[in-house]
Design an enzyme around this catalytic site. Structure first.
Site, PDB file in Angstrom:
ATOM      1  N   TYR A  92       6.242  -8.013  16.340  1.00  0.00           N
ATOM      2  CA  TYR A  92       6.252  -6.978  15.305  1.00  0.00           C
ATOM      3  C   TYR A  92       6.707  -5.647  15.904  1.00  0.00           C
ATOM      4  O   TYR A  92       7.616  -4.977  15.391  1.00  0.00           O
ATOM      5  CB  TYR A  92       4.861  -6.823  14.669  1.00  0.00           C
ATOM      6  CG  TYR A  92       4.790  -5.624  13.761  1.00  0.00           C
ATOM      7  CD1 TYR A  92       5.351  -5.650  12.492  1.00  0.00           C
ATOM      8  CD2 TYR A  92       4.200  -4.432  14.193  1.00  0.00           C
ATOM      9  CE1 TYR A  92       5.328  -4.533  11.671  1.00  0.00           C
ATOM     10  CE2 TYR A  92       4.175  -3.309  13.382  1.00  0.00           C
ATOM     11  CZ  TYR A  92       4.723  -3.377  12.128  1.00  0.00           C
ATOM     12  OH  TYR A  92       4.714  -2.266  11.322  1.00  0.00           O
TER      13      TYR A  92
ATOM     14  N   GLU B 243       2.983   0.878  16.773  1.00  0.00           N
ATOM     15  CA  GLU B 243       3.048  -0.361  17.559  1.00  0.00           C
ATOM     16  C   GLU B 243       4.278  -0.361  18.478  1.00  0.00           C
ATOM     17  O   GLU B 243       4.352  -1.165  19.403  1.00  0.00           O
ATOM     18  CB  GLU B 243       3.091  -1.580  16.632  1.00  0.00           C
ATOM     19  CG  GLU B 243       1.754  -1.930  16.004  1.00  0.00           C
ATOM     20  CD  GLU B 243       0.704  -2.320  17.043  1.00  0.00           C
ATOM     21  OE1 GLU B 243       0.905  -3.309  17.758  1.00  0.00           O
ATOM     22  OE2 GLU B 243      -0.316  -1.623  17.140  1.00  0.00           O
TER      23      GLU B 243
ATOM     24  N   THR C  30      -9.499  -2.623   8.943  1.00  0.00           N
ATOM     25  CA  THR C  30     -10.322  -1.679   8.172  1.00  0.00           C
ATOM     26  C   THR C  30     -10.763  -2.300   6.842  1.00  0.00           C
ATOM     27  O   THR C  30     -11.939  -2.262   6.479  1.00  0.00           O
ATOM     28  CB  THR C  30      -9.542  -0.380   7.871  1.00  0.00           C
ATOM     29  OG1 THR C  30      -8.315  -0.746   7.218  1.00  0.00           O
ATOM     30  CG2 THR C  30      -9.244   0.381   9.150  1.00  0.00           C
TER      31      THR C  30
ATOM     32  N   GLN D 262       0.831  -1.220   0.000  1.00  0.00           N
ATOM     33  CA  GLN D 262       0.000   0.000   0.000  1.00  0.00           C
ATOM     34  C   GLN D 262       0.862   1.266   0.000  1.00  0.00           C
ATOM     35  O   GLN D 262       0.737   2.122  -0.883  1.00  0.00           O
ATOM     36  CB  GLN D 262      -0.896  -0.007   1.246  1.00  0.00           C
ATOM     37  CG  GLN D 262      -1.593   1.318   1.514  1.00  0.00           C
ATOM     38  CD  GLN D 262      -2.327   1.362   2.848  1.00  0.00           C
ATOM     39  OE1 GLN D 262      -3.525   1.217   2.875  1.00  0.00           O
ATOM     40  NE2 GLN D 262      -1.627   1.557   3.953  1.00  0.00           N
TER      41      GLN D 262
ATOM     42  N   ALA E 207      -1.756 -10.269  23.357  1.00  0.00           N
ATOM     43  CA  ALA E 207      -1.472  -9.005  24.044  1.00  0.00           C
ATOM     44  C   ALA E 207      -1.959  -7.900  23.111  1.00  0.00           C
ATOM     45  O   ALA E 207      -1.429  -7.733  22.016  1.00  0.00           O
ATOM     46  CB  ALA E 207       0.017  -8.846  24.324  1.00  0.00           C
ATOM     47  N   GLU E 208      -2.990  -7.204  23.538  1.00  0.00           N
ATOM     48  CA  GLU E 208      -3.616  -6.200  22.672  1.00  0.00           C
ATOM     49  C   GLU E 208      -3.022  -4.817  22.946  1.00  0.00           C
ATOM     50  O   GLU E 208      -2.588  -4.517  24.065  1.00  0.00           O
ATOM     51  CB  GLU E 208      -5.130  -6.195  22.941  1.00  0.00           C
ATOM     52  CG  GLU E 208      -5.942  -5.123  22.230  1.00  0.00           C
ATOM     53  CD  GLU E 208      -5.968  -5.261  20.710  1.00  0.00           C
ATOM     54  OE1 GLU E 208      -4.944  -4.994  20.046  1.00  0.00           O
ATOM     55  OE2 GLU E 208      -7.036  -5.634  20.178  1.00  0.00           O
TER      56      GLU E 208
ATOM     57  N   SER F 195       6.680   2.562  13.628  1.00  0.00           N
ATOM     58  CA  SER F 195       5.248   2.293  13.771  1.00  0.00           C
ATOM     59  C   SER F 195       4.751   2.660  15.160  1.00  0.00           C
ATOM     60  O   SER F 195       5.491   2.540  16.154  1.00  0.00           O
ATOM     61  CB  SER F 195       5.023   0.788  13.545  1.00  0.00           C
ATOM     62  OG  SER F 195       3.778   0.392  14.075  1.00  0.00           O
TER      63      SER F 195
HETATM   64  O1  F7E Z   1      -5.687  -4.126  13.821  1.00  0.00           O
HETATM   65  C1  F7E Z   1      -8.413  -5.104  16.128  1.00  0.00           C
HETATM   66  C2  F7E Z   1      -7.025  -5.579  16.458  1.00  0.00           C
HETATM   67  O2  F7E Z   1      -4.574  -5.538  12.082  1.00  0.00           O
HETATM   68  C3  F7E Z   1      -6.242  -2.967  14.377  1.00  0.00           C
HETATM   69  C4  F7E Z   1      -0.286  -2.438  10.823  1.00  0.00           C
HETATM   70  O3  F7E Z   1      -0.222  -1.677   9.646  1.00  0.00           O
HETATM   71  O4  F7E Z   1      -0.918  -0.519  12.078  1.00  0.00           O
HETATM   72  C5  F7E Z   1      -1.299  -1.840  11.784  1.00  0.00           C
HETATM   73  O5  F7E Z   1      -1.342  -2.626  12.953  1.00  0.00           O
HETATM   74  C6  F7E Z   1      -7.029  -3.293  15.625  1.00  0.00           C
HETATM   75  C7  F7E Z   1      -6.294  -4.244  16.608  1.00  0.00           C
HETATM   76  O6  F7E Z   1      -3.727  -3.186  12.550  1.00  0.00           O
HETATM   77  C8  F7E Z   1      -9.938  -7.695  14.109  1.00  0.00           C
HETATM   78  O7  F7E Z   1      -7.034  -6.385  17.627  1.00  0.00           O
HETATM   79  C9  F7E Z   1     -10.457  -6.524  15.855  1.00  0.00           C
HETATM   80  O8  F7E Z   1      -6.490  -3.749  17.912  1.00  0.00           O
HETATM   81  O9  F7E Z   1      -5.817  -3.464  11.359  1.00  0.00           O
HETATM   82  P1  F7E Z   1      -4.973  -4.137  12.366  1.00  0.00           P
HETATM   83  P2  F7E Z   1      -2.673  -2.991  13.752  1.00  0.00           P
HETATM   84  O10 F7E Z   1      -2.431  -4.223  14.488  1.00  0.00           O
HETATM   85  O11 F7E Z   1      -3.103  -1.791  14.536  1.00  0.00           O
HETATM   86  C10 F7E Z   1       0.370  -0.346  12.672  1.00  0.00           C
HETATM   87  C11 F7E Z   1       0.634   1.125  12.807  1.00  0.00           C
HETATM   88  C12 F7E Z   1       1.436  -1.104  11.981  1.00  0.00           C
HETATM   89  O12 F7E Z   1       2.586  -0.685  11.957  1.00  0.00           O
HETATM   90  C13 F7E Z   1       1.086  -2.454  11.486  1.00  0.00           C
HETATM   91  O13 F7E Z   1       2.018  -2.890  10.525  1.00  0.00           O
HETATM   92  O14 F7E Z   1      -8.205  -4.010  15.239  1.00  0.00           O
HETATM   93  N1  F7E Z   1      -9.239  -6.117  15.449  1.00  0.00           N
HETATM   94  N2  F7E Z   1     -10.908  -7.490  15.050  1.00  0.00           N
HETATM   95  C14 F7E Z   1      -8.877  -6.822  14.368  1.00  0.00           C
HETATM   96  N3  F7E Z   1      -7.781  -6.768  13.611  1.00  0.00           N
HETATM   97  C15 F7E Z   1      -7.725  -7.610  12.535  1.00  0.00           C
HETATM   98  N4  F7E Z   1      -6.643  -7.565  11.724  1.00  0.00           N
HETATM   99  N5  F7E Z   1      -8.739  -8.497  12.247  1.00  0.00           N
HETATM  100  C16 F7E Z   1      -9.865  -8.581  13.007  1.00  0.00           C
HETATM  101  O15 F7E Z   1     -10.767  -9.378  12.729  1.00  0.00           O
END
Ligand code: F7E
Length: 327
Positions: free
Chosen positions: A153, A131, A194, A14, A284-285, A129
């Protein structure tokens, strides 16, 4: 003015695709480091680059091999290098900590070491990030907030950030890191929440699915548009001195809110379709991220003004179009 040469790792993703477009528009000669498998399967793996493919110079290499990186850097001798490639899906980092740490940390180290040897004047951007903040002590988070990563990560990104800082301090290289908060777009991978939601809305609208299974709906993120974030990366490398910058919108929203708005764009109520699945919760969230990008705004002159609703709408509309059910 002669063309400036930029090398992008992760150009097929992306951010890489938006950055390549941005740099081409600025008159750069744009090189990309890609895996051989991507060159062998351009229809799928290079799909985000389709419109600019004939203007790019792609080189096959693996970030797991110093020799291959050395070869590309020697050939390209870039003036600017944007290191975006990584295993970037946080959930996967829990399934395979070893390969996440190996690929992300070594890849960054190999690239820095090759640049130091072959192109020490090259300006280097590291994709840090939010993160790295993880279980953050302060809200909002800025460049002074201590890191407390919550996944391999996040740990790999802290290590990369420290490597970039060390090369800046030890070898006087122009290394800058962007601490980017979540950034999304119609080009986002389907595994991130998203895009999972917006593509799920489209499938439901097209009658191809009846529900959407999600994990923690209460997690909060500072979601911006990736197309607008790549300009901040470029601005960092135009500064006379290297530095680190938070890039964020300054607004935070929950996953629930994103889902509510996305379904509403298609005239649906998310409560009729979203099912929470404990299997999708993370060990770990990271519960709450909110960035303070004052430094980037003041020093780089970068700005962001796209409303959250506009980002959600653009993504839903795009996925509905792709699913053959335009809004
Ligand atoms: O999760 C929650 C999940 O996978 C966002 C990457 O680009 O941004 C990204 O990391 C939130 C989390 O992104 C689902 O638990 C709920 O709290 O879209 P995500 P991420 O982990 O925030 C950072 C800045 C980076 O650097 C990373 O590379 O959403 N969530 N339900 C879920 N997440 C996913 N994937 N799927 C679910 O079903």
């Amino acid at each position: 003015m002669p063309e400036r040469r930029a090398l992008i790792t992760g150009i097929t993703g992306q951010d890489g695709s938006y950055l390549a477009e941005f740099l081409l528009a600025q008159g750069y000669e744009v090189h990309g480091l890609v895996r051989r498998v991507a060159l062998e399967d351009p229809e799928h793996r290079l799909s985000r680059l389709i419109d600019i493919m004939d203007r790019l110079h792609l080189h096959a290499a693996s970030l797991e091999s110093y020799a291959s990186i050395h070869q590309v850097v020697e050939q390209v001798r870039p003036e600017e290098c944007y290191h975006l490639a990584a295993q970037s899906f946080v959930s996967y980092a829990f399934d395979d900590e070893f390969s996440t740490l190996n690929a992300n940390i070594n890849g960054t180290h190999y690239l820095l070491a090759a640049l130091r040897r072959l192109a020490p004047a090259c300006r280097f951007y590291f994709a840090g990030s939010s993160e790295m903040f993880g279980h953050a002590e302060h809200v909002p988070q800025n460049e002074k907030t201590p890191f407390h990563p919550r996944s391999s990560y996040g740990i790999s990104k802290v290590a990369g950030f420290e490597l970039a800082r060390n090369y800046r301090e030890a070898y006087a290289m122009h290394c800058s890191s962007g601490i980017l908060f979540n950034h999304e777009s119609p080009r986002r991978g389907f595994e991130f929440v998203t895009r999972k939601i917006t593509s799920g809305v489209a499938r439901i609208r097209a009658g191809r699915a009846k529900e959407l299974r999600l994990g923690n709906l209460e997690a909060q993120r500072d979601w911006g548009h990736a197309r607008l974030y790549v300009a901040a990366m470029w601005r960092m490398l135009q500064e006379p001195s290297p530095d680190d910058y938070v890039v964020s919108t300054g607004e935070t929203h929950s996953v629930r809110e994103f889902a509510e708005k996305a379904f509403a764009v298609a005239g649906l109520d998310y409560r009729d379709y979203v099912v929470t699945d404990p299997a999708l919760y993370r060990p770990a969230e990271v519960s709450l991220l909110l960035g303070d990008s004052t430094k980037a705004r003041q020093k780089l002159g970068w700005s962001y003004s796209l409303p959250f609703e506009a980002l959600v709408r653009e993504m839903v509309e795009s996925d509905c179009r792709l699913a053959g059910v335009p809004l």
